[in-house]
Motif scaffolding. Structure first.
Motif, PDB file in Angstrom:
ATOM      1  N   ARG A   1      52.789  40.234  44.869  1.00 40.98           N
ATOM      2  CA  ARG A   1      51.812  40.764  45.809  1.00 40.98           C
ATOM      3  C   ARG A   1      51.000  41.893  45.186  1.00 40.98           C
ATOM      4  O   ARG A   1      49.797  42.028  45.421  1.00 40.98           O
ATOM      5  N   ILE A   2      51.656  42.719  44.379  1.00 39.46           N
ATOM      6  CA  ILE A   2      50.945  43.794  43.690  1.00 39.46           C
ATOM      7  C   ILE A   2      49.936  43.213  42.702  1.00 39.46           C
ATOM      8  O   ILE A   2      48.780  43.646  42.639  1.00 39.46           O
ATOM      9  N   VAL A   3      50.374  42.221  41.928  1.00 43.11           N
ATOM     10  CA  VAL A   3      49.466  41.593  40.961  1.00 43.11           C
ATOM     11  C   VAL A   3      48.305  40.919  41.681  1.00 43.11           C
ATOM     12  O   VAL A   3      47.142  41.029  41.263  1.00 43.11           O
ATOM     13  N   GLU A   4      48.590  40.257  42.780  1.00 43.53           N
ATOM     14  CA  GLU A   4      47.537  39.587  43.542  1.00 43.53           C
ATOM     15  C   GLU A   4      46.514  40.595  44.068  1.00 43.53           C
ATOM     16  O   GLU A   4      45.297  40.377  43.974  1.00 43.53           O
TER      17      GLU A   4
ATOM     18  N   SER B   1      44.565  41.991  41.087  1.00 42.39           N
ATOM     19  CA  SER B   1      43.671  40.991  40.512  1.00 42.39           C
ATOM     20  C   SER B   1      42.370  40.895  41.282  1.00 42.39           C
ATOM     21  O   SER B   1      41.283  40.890  40.694  1.00 42.39           O
ATOM     22  N   GLY B   2      42.478  40.819  42.596  1.00 40.02           N
ATOM     23  CA  GLY B   2      41.273  40.720  43.407  1.00 40.02           C
ATOM     24  C   GLY B   2      40.377  41.931  43.262  1.00 40.02           C
ATOM     25  O   GLY B   2      39.153  41.816  43.133  1.00 40.02           O
ATOM     26  N   LEU B   3      40.982  43.103  43.246  1.00 37.35           N
ATOM     27  CA  LEU B   3      40.204  44.333  43.136  1.00 37.35           C
ATOM     28  C   LEU B   3      39.605  44.500  41.735  1.00 37.35           C
ATOM     29  O   LEU B   3      38.430  44.858  41.596  1.00 37.35           O
ATOM     30  N   PHE B   4      40.399  44.257  40.708  1.00 39.44           N
ATOM     31  CA  PHE B   4      39.915  44.427  39.344  1.00 39.44           C
ATOM     32  C   PHE B   4      38.728  43.512  39.066  1.00 39.44           C
ATOM     33  O   PHE B   4      37.744  43.919  38.448  1.00 39.44           O
ATOM     34  N   TYR B   5      38.837  42.264  39.511  1.00 34.77           N
ATOM     35  CA  TYR B   5      37.770  41.318  39.223  1.00 34.77           C
ATOM     36  C   TYR B   5      36.511  41.638  40.027  1.00 34.77           C
ATOM     37  O   TYR B   5      35.390  41.557  39.520  1.00 34.77           O
ATOM     38  N   ALA B   6      36.680  42.003  41.278  1.00 34.77           N
ATOM     39  CA  ALA B   6      35.523  42.244  42.146  1.00 34.77           C
ATOM     40  C   ALA B   6      34.824  43.565  41.855  1.00 34.77           C
ATOM     41  O   ALA B   6      33.590  43.657  41.920  1.00 34.77           O
ATOM     42  N   GLU B   7      35.600  44.607  41.524  1.00 34.01           N
ATOM     43  CA  GLU B   7      35.028  45.948  41.434  1.00 34.01           C
ATOM     44  C   GLU B   7      35.028  46.540  40.026  1.00 34.01           C
ATOM     45  O   GLU B   7      34.387  47.559  39.783  1.00 34.01           O
ATOM     46  N   GLY B   8      35.757  45.932  39.109  1.00 34.62           N
ATOM     47  CA  GLY B   8      35.898  46.501  37.771  1.00 34.62           C
ATOM     48  C   GLY B   8      37.227  47.217  37.641  1.00 34.62           C
ATOM     49  O   GLY B   8      37.717  47.805  38.613  1.00 34.62           O
ATOM     50  N   ILE B   9      37.807  47.152  36.474  1.00 36.65           N
ATOM     51  CA  ILE B   9      39.159  47.690  36.280  1.00 36.65           C
ATOM     52  C   ILE B   9      39.186  49.213  36.404  1.00 36.65           C
ATOM     53  O   ILE B   9      40.010  49.781  37.127  1.00 36.65           O
ATOM     54  N   ARG B  10      38.290  49.882  35.715  1.00 40.22           N
ATOM     55  CA  ARG B  10      38.316  51.355  35.723  1.00 40.22           C
ATOM     56  C   ARG B  10      37.921  51.915  37.086  1.00 40.22           C
ATOM     57  O   ARG B  10      38.293  53.036  37.428  1.00 40.22           O
ATOM     58  N   ALA B  11      37.171  51.141  37.865  1.00 38.53           N
ATOM     59  CA  ALA B  11      36.726  51.628  39.174  1.00 38.53           C
ATOM     60  C   ALA B  11      37.831  51.575  40.215  1.00 38.53           C
ATOM     61  O   ALA B  11      37.712  52.193  41.273  1.00 38.53           O
TER      62      ALA B  11
ATOM     63  N   ALA C   1      48.118  46.333  48.462  1.00 41.39           N
ATOM     64  CA  ALA C   1      49.338  45.537  48.395  1.00 41.39           C
ATOM     65  C   ALA C   1      50.317  45.878  49.507  1.00 41.39           C
ATOM     66  O   ALA C   1      51.249  45.124  49.784  1.00 41.39           O
ATOM     67  N   GLY C   2      50.131  47.040  50.133  1.00 43.07           N
ATOM     68  CA  GLY C   2      51.036  47.449  51.199  1.00 43.07           C
ATOM     69  C   GLY C   2      52.410  47.832  50.697  1.00 43.07           C
ATOM     70  O   GLY C   2      53.420  47.498  51.310  1.00 43.07           O
TER      71      GLY C   2
ATOM     72  N   ASP D   1      31.483  31.495  45.083  1.00 43.11           N
ATOM     73  CA  ASP D   1      30.808  32.566  45.826  1.00 43.11           C
ATOM     74  C   ASP D   1      31.113  33.951  45.262  1.00 43.11           C
ATOM     75  O   ASP D   1      30.272  34.850  45.334  1.00 43.11           O
ATOM     76  N   ARG D   2      32.320  34.129  44.734  1.00 43.57           N
ATOM     77  CA  ARG D   2      32.723  35.459  44.269  1.00 43.57           C
ATOM     78  C   ARG D   2      32.739  35.577  42.752  1.00 43.57           C
ATOM     79  O   ARG D   2      33.299  36.522  42.198  1.00 43.57           O
TER      80      ARG D   2
END
Length: 207
Positions: free
Chosen positions: A28-31, A34-44, A54-55, A116-117
């Motif tokens: 769940r943490i990786v998921e 992954s979504g955040l890193f790809y959509a927004e950039g890793i350093r961001a 991840a909760g 789309d993403r």
């Protein structure tokens, strides 16, 4: 001293509890990452943002991933494994037909680019954010790209290329350009143009 929290559970869309056990919590943490890193950039994306998405508690996050870099490497590792499996599947489906394998690869990449993403190749994006070749993230990128180049060289060799490594370098450059095109230009042209480029490279290296 902070006490260790039990493994969290999250509630899914239908209200079912998910995430029991260490393995599922890590997933769940990786998921989430992954979504955040790809959509927004890793350093961001901060570790705190991933923790919230991840909760999980900070204790749980850092139990699984001592640093954010460890999570980024895991994210790239999962992407690499999935991509390698798909590419090997394409090659096996077109055994003895390098031109067919490259055409199928172009079609698959074009399909991804039309998502789309879609925002480009995750490995190229990660490499652009981490300039130090010794950084674990940059090494993960380099390792996967080396595998990809070797895969393309093997396909080119199957197709009778006189210099499989040179052909692979050209195929890889076309692939990278197609991913950029899919992100910032018209994604609908990726598959046909990439297929034509792949075919031209293979033909040129057949002597």
């Amino acid at each position: 001293m902070e006490t260790s929290a039990p493994e969290e559970t999250a509630t899914g869309p239908a209200g079912r509890a998910v995430g029991h056990g260490r393995g599922r919590v890590r997933e769940r943490i990786v998921e989430a990452g992954s979504g955040l890193f790809y959509a927004e950039g890793i350093r961001a994306v901060s570790a705190d943002k991933v923790i919230a998405a991840a909760g999980v508690s900070k204790v749980t996050f850092y139990r699984h991933f001592p640093t954010k870099d460890d999570l980024v490497v895991a994210y790239l590792g999962e992407l690499a494994a999935a991509e390698r499996e798909r590419l090997e599947e394409i090659r096996s489906q077109h055994a003895g037909d390098a031109a067919g394998a490259l055409a199928a690869l172009a079609g698959a990449l074009g399909e991804v680019a039309r998502g789309d993403r879609f925002r480009g190749c995750a490995f190229v994006n990660a490499g652009a954010e981490f300039a130090d070749p010794a950084h674990p993230v940059r090494r993960a990128v380099a390792d996967h790209r080396a595998w990809y180049a070797a895969f393309l060289a093997a396909v080119a060799r199957d197709g009778g290329a006189d210099d499989p490594a040179a052909a692979a370098a050209e195929l890889m450059m076309l692939r990278d350009g197609a991913m950029v095109c899919g992100d910032v230009d018209d994604a609908s042209v990726v598959a046909p143009r990439l297929a034509a480029g792949f075919a031209a490279v293979l033909a040129a290296h057949r002597g």
